[in-house]
Design a protein around this motif. Structure first.
Motif, PDB file in Angstrom:
ATOM      1  N   GLY A 102      72.399  51.402  28.058  1.00 41.66           N
ATOM      2  CA  GLY A 102      72.263  49.859  28.649  1.00 41.66           C
ATOM      3  C   GLY A 102      71.391  48.868  28.169  1.00 41.66           C
ATOM      4  O   GLY A 102      70.947  47.945  28.807  1.00 41.66           O
ATOM      5  N   VAL A 103      70.872  49.049  26.717  1.00 41.15           N
ATOM      6  CA  VAL A 103      69.749  48.270  26.325  1.00 41.15           C
ATOM      7  C   VAL A 103      70.557  47.368  25.440  1.00 41.15           C
ATOM      8  O   VAL A 103      71.340  47.518  24.698  1.00 41.15           O
ATOM      9  CB  VAL A 103      68.784  49.198  25.494  1.00 41.15           C
ATOM     10  N   ALA A 104      69.698  46.230  25.324  1.00 36.71           N
ATOM     11  CA  ALA A 104      70.417  44.948  24.559  1.00 36.71           C
ATOM     12  C   ALA A 104      70.348  45.196  23.021  1.00 36.71           C
ATOM     13  O   ALA A 104      69.391  45.755  22.687  1.00 36.71           O
ATOM     14  CB  ALA A 104      69.553  43.580  25.065  1.00 36.71           C
ATOM     15  N   PRO A 105      71.360  44.783  22.334  1.00 36.21           N
ATOM     16  CA  PRO A 105      71.271  44.849  20.912  1.00 36.21           C
ATOM     17  C   PRO A 105      70.033  44.819  20.047  1.00 36.21           C
ATOM     18  O   PRO A 105      69.630  45.356  19.032  1.00 36.21           O
ATOM     19  CB  PRO A 105      72.490  44.268  20.447  1.00 36.21           C
ATOM     20  N   GLY A 106      69.411  43.797  20.540  1.00 35.35           N
ATOM     21  CA  GLY A 106      68.410  43.078  19.905  1.00 35.35           C
ATOM     22  C   GLY A 106      67.226  44.151  19.975  1.00 35.35           C
ATOM     23  O   GLY A 106      66.340  44.164  18.924  1.00 35.35           O
ATOM     24  N   ARG A 107      67.051  45.024  20.541  1.00 34.61           N
ATOM     25  CA  ARG A 107      66.115  46.136  20.953  1.00 34.61           C
ATOM     26  C   ARG A 107      66.153  46.805  19.633  1.00 34.61           C
ATOM     27  O   ARG A 107      64.984  47.321  19.180  1.00 34.61           O
ATOM     28  CB  ARG A 107      66.223  46.804  22.201  1.00 34.61           C
ATOM     29  N   VAL A 108      67.383  47.074  19.196  1.00 34.62           N
ATOM     30  CA  VAL A 108      67.355  47.904  18.057  1.00 34.62           C
ATOM     31  C   VAL A 108      66.856  47.481  16.754  1.00 34.62           C
ATOM     32  O   VAL A 108      66.033  47.967  15.991  1.00 34.62           O
ATOM     33  CB  VAL A 108      68.825  48.280  17.752  1.00 34.62           C
ATOM     34  N   ASP A 109      66.949  46.178  16.420  1.00 28.57           N
ATOM     35  CA  ASP A 109      66.296  45.197  15.291  1.00 28.57           C
ATOM     36  C   ASP A 109      64.775  45.187  15.528  1.00 28.57           C
ATOM     37  O   ASP A 109      64.012  45.287  14.510  1.00 28.57           O
ATOM     38  CB  ASP A 109      66.763  43.770  15.277  1.00 28.57           C
ATOM     39  N   GLU A 110      64.431  45.148  16.816  1.00 26.76           N
ATOM     40  CA  GLU A 110      62.940  45.083  17.091  1.00 26.76           C
ATOM     41  C   GLU A 110      62.125  46.622  16.464  1.00 26.76           C
ATOM     42  O   GLU A 110      61.255  46.623  16.062  1.00 26.76           O
ATOM     43  CB  GLU A 110      62.641  44.732  18.586  1.00 26.76           C
ATOM     44  N   LEU A 111      63.030  47.628  17.021  1.00 22.59           N
ATOM     45  CA  LEU A 111      62.381  48.829  16.671  1.00 22.59           C
ATOM     46  C   LEU A 111      62.545  49.393  15.397  1.00 22.59           C
ATOM     47  O   LEU A 111      61.589  50.048  14.575  1.00 22.59           O
ATOM     48  CB  LEU A 111      62.999  50.084  17.647  1.00 22.59           C
ATOM     49  N   LEU A 112      63.560  49.022  14.570  1.00 21.15           N
ATOM     50  CA  LEU A 112      63.842  49.304  13.276  1.00 21.15           C
ATOM     51  C   LEU A 112      62.756  48.635  12.474  1.00 21.15           C
ATOM     52  O   LEU A 112      62.171  49.384  11.533  1.00 21.15           O
ATOM     53  CB  LEU A 112      64.881  48.798  12.524  1.00 21.15           C
ATOM     54  N   GLN A 113      62.003  47.555  12.916  1.00 20.03           N
ATOM     55  CA  GLN A 113      60.957  46.763  12.154  1.00 20.03           C
ATOM     56  C   GLN A 113      59.780  47.401  12.549  1.00 20.03           C
ATOM     57  O   GLN A 113      58.930  47.404  11.649  1.00 20.03           O
ATOM     58  CB  GLN A 113      60.832  45.268  12.524  1.00 20.03           C
ATOM     59  N   LEU A 114      59.661  47.691  13.917  1.00 16.51           N
ATOM     60  CA  LEU A 114      58.343  48.443  14.164  1.00 16.51           C
ATOM     61  C   LEU A 114      58.103  49.789  13.629  1.00 16.51           C
ATOM     62  O   LEU A 114      56.974  50.113  13.115  1.00 16.51           O
ATOM     63  CB  LEU A 114      58.502  48.841  15.705  1.00 16.51           C
ATOM     64  N   VAL A 115      59.357  50.685  13.316  1.00 14.85           N
ATOM     65  CA  VAL A 115      59.010  51.601  12.855  1.00 14.85           C
ATOM     66  C   VAL A 115      59.075  51.745  11.121  1.00 14.85           C
ATOM     67  O   VAL A 115      59.124  52.727  10.437  1.00 14.85           O
ATOM     68  CB  VAL A 115      59.988  53.083  13.244  1.00 14.85           C
ATOM     69  N   GLN A 116      59.335  50.577  10.797  1.00 13.88           N
ATOM     70  CA  GLN A 116      59.383  50.260   9.254  1.00 13.88           C
ATOM     71  C   GLN A 116      60.673  50.939   8.830  1.00 13.88           C
ATOM     72  O   GLN A 116      60.544  51.435   7.465  1.00 13.88           O
ATOM     73  CB  GLN A 116      58.027  50.644   8.551  1.00 13.88           C
ATOM     74  N   LEU A 117      61.917  50.840   9.324  1.00 12.27           N
ATOM     75  CA  LEU A 117      63.075  51.520   8.987  1.00 12.27           C
ATOM     76  C   LEU A 117      64.074  50.122   8.584  1.00 12.27           C
ATOM     77  O   LEU A 117      65.471  50.544   8.609  1.00 12.27           O
ATOM     78  CB  LEU A 117      63.503  52.432   9.646  1.00 12.27           C
ATOM     79  N   SER A 118      63.674  48.964   8.551  1.00 16.25           N
ATOM     80  CA  SER A 118      64.713  47.882   8.534  1.00 16.25           C
ATOM     81  C   SER A 118      65.088  47.707   7.115  1.00 16.25           C
ATOM     82  O   SER A 118      64.496  48.213   6.284  1.00 16.25           O
ATOM     83  CB  SER A 118      64.052  46.476   9.191  1.00 16.25           C
ATOM     84  N   GLY A 119      66.054  46.620   6.766  1.00 14.91           N
ATOM     85  CA  GLY A 119      66.631  46.902   5.486  1.00 14.91           C
ATOM     86  C   GLY A 119      67.380  47.830   5.020  1.00 14.91           C
ATOM     87  O   GLY A 119      68.139  48.260   5.675  1.00 14.91           O
TER      88      GLY A 119
END
Length: 310
Positions: A102-119
């Motif tokens: 039940g977590v907002a989808p924006g949390r996924v983007d936030e964590l992908l950037q935090l752990v350097q797995l975005s893009g």
């Protein structure tokens, strides 16, 4: 807060965890140390309900993990970075769990950037990730529900020096904001750099626990072996020195001269006497001497073969 109270676990004739008790307080990182086969992973699995204790219990904020409503929102867990679906992408892995929690989808983007797995990395299938990338994804997965407690087993495994430094800062920041961290690792120096307290296991039992200052006495320590360790330990204790015992040695918060004087007074023959500055690594090696790795893998019952899936 994590509280383990007289936890014992047997697998047939194999005693994996033997009457283990300790607490992890909010605002602290607890380093959970011990050689392979010491019982660390079994203890951590018992905390999150993946292994059923033979006796004793473990609670988080006063409740068993299974009794919590939506536990992923309160406890972040990383026990095996490889236990992730290899056919899903990194983003899909987090997005699916976000829906379950039940977590907002924006949390996924936030964590992908935090752990350097975005893009590009987030679009790769997990099966094509390096071990370090899977560790980063596992950390993101543990943080997804914005929990107050983290339970991490070997999170630095596969990370390069820069990644280890990043993870150290992440965990320190989490604890400094009031979070509770239980951190198991073979990288003693990295645990020492971030942990507030230490619990050292050997042969399924807690050998010592406390802050570094409490464990080492803040000064000189002496390793001693003798023909009668029981008598020598009794004499050292009566003299007011802090003593920790391994299978065949004592680690004493005293100088070699002070230990030698007690041995002389008790007429105990010393076979080794070695003084050094306070050293957590030396204490660890002394306490776990002879424990080695597990001699044989335990036989798991059907109920103990559960894995966390998303």
């Amino acid at each position: 807060m994590i509280e383990i109270d007289h936890l014992t676990k047997r697998f047939g004739d194999h005693l994996a965890v033997d009457d283990v008790s300790f607490r992890c307080e909010p605002g602290t990182v607890t380093g959970f140390l011990g050689p392979n086969g010491a019982g660390k992973s079994t203890t951590m699995r018992a905390i999150v309900g993946l292994t059923h204790p033979t006796s004793g219990h473990a609670t988080i904020d006063g409740k068993p993990y299974k009794a919590m409503g939506n536990p992923g929102r309160r406890v972040g867990v990383l026990l095996d970075a490889s236990a992730q679906h290899p056919g899903r992408t990194g983003r899909e892995t987090l997005a699916l769990t976000a829906r379950l929690l039940g977590v907002a989808p924006g949390r996924v983007d936030e964590l992908l950037q935090l752990v350097q797995l975005s893009g590009k990395a987030e679009k790769k299938r997990v099966g094509d990730y390096s071990l370090g990338m899977r560790q980063r994804l596992g950390i993101a997965h543990a943080l997804l529900g914005d929990p107050g407690v983290l339970i991490l087993d070997e999170p630095a495994n596969g990370l390069d020096p820069e990644g280890i430094h990043w993870m150290r800062g992440l965990l320190r920041g989490f604890a400094d904001q009031g979070g509770t961290v239980l951190l198991s690792s073979h990288l003693l120096s990295e645990v020492e750099a971030v942990a507030d307290r230490f619990v050292i296991l050997a042969r399924g039992r807690v050998e010592v626990q406390g802050t570094k200052a409490e464990l080492l006495g803040g000064g000189t320590t002496t390793l001693v072996r003798a023909t009668d360790l029981d008598l020598l330990q009794q004499g050292l204790g009566e003299a007011g020195y802090t003593v920790t015992r391994a299978a065949d040695a004592l680690n004493v918060s005293a100088t070699a001269e002070q230990v030698g004087q007690v041995a002389l007074d008790r007429r105990v023959v010393l076979t080794e006497l070695r003084a050094s500055g306070a050293d957590l690594e030396q204490l660890f090696l002394t306490l776990t001497a002879g424990s080695g790795e597990a001699s044989a893998a335990p036989t798991f019952t059907k109920s103990d073969r559960k894995t966390v899936t998303a």
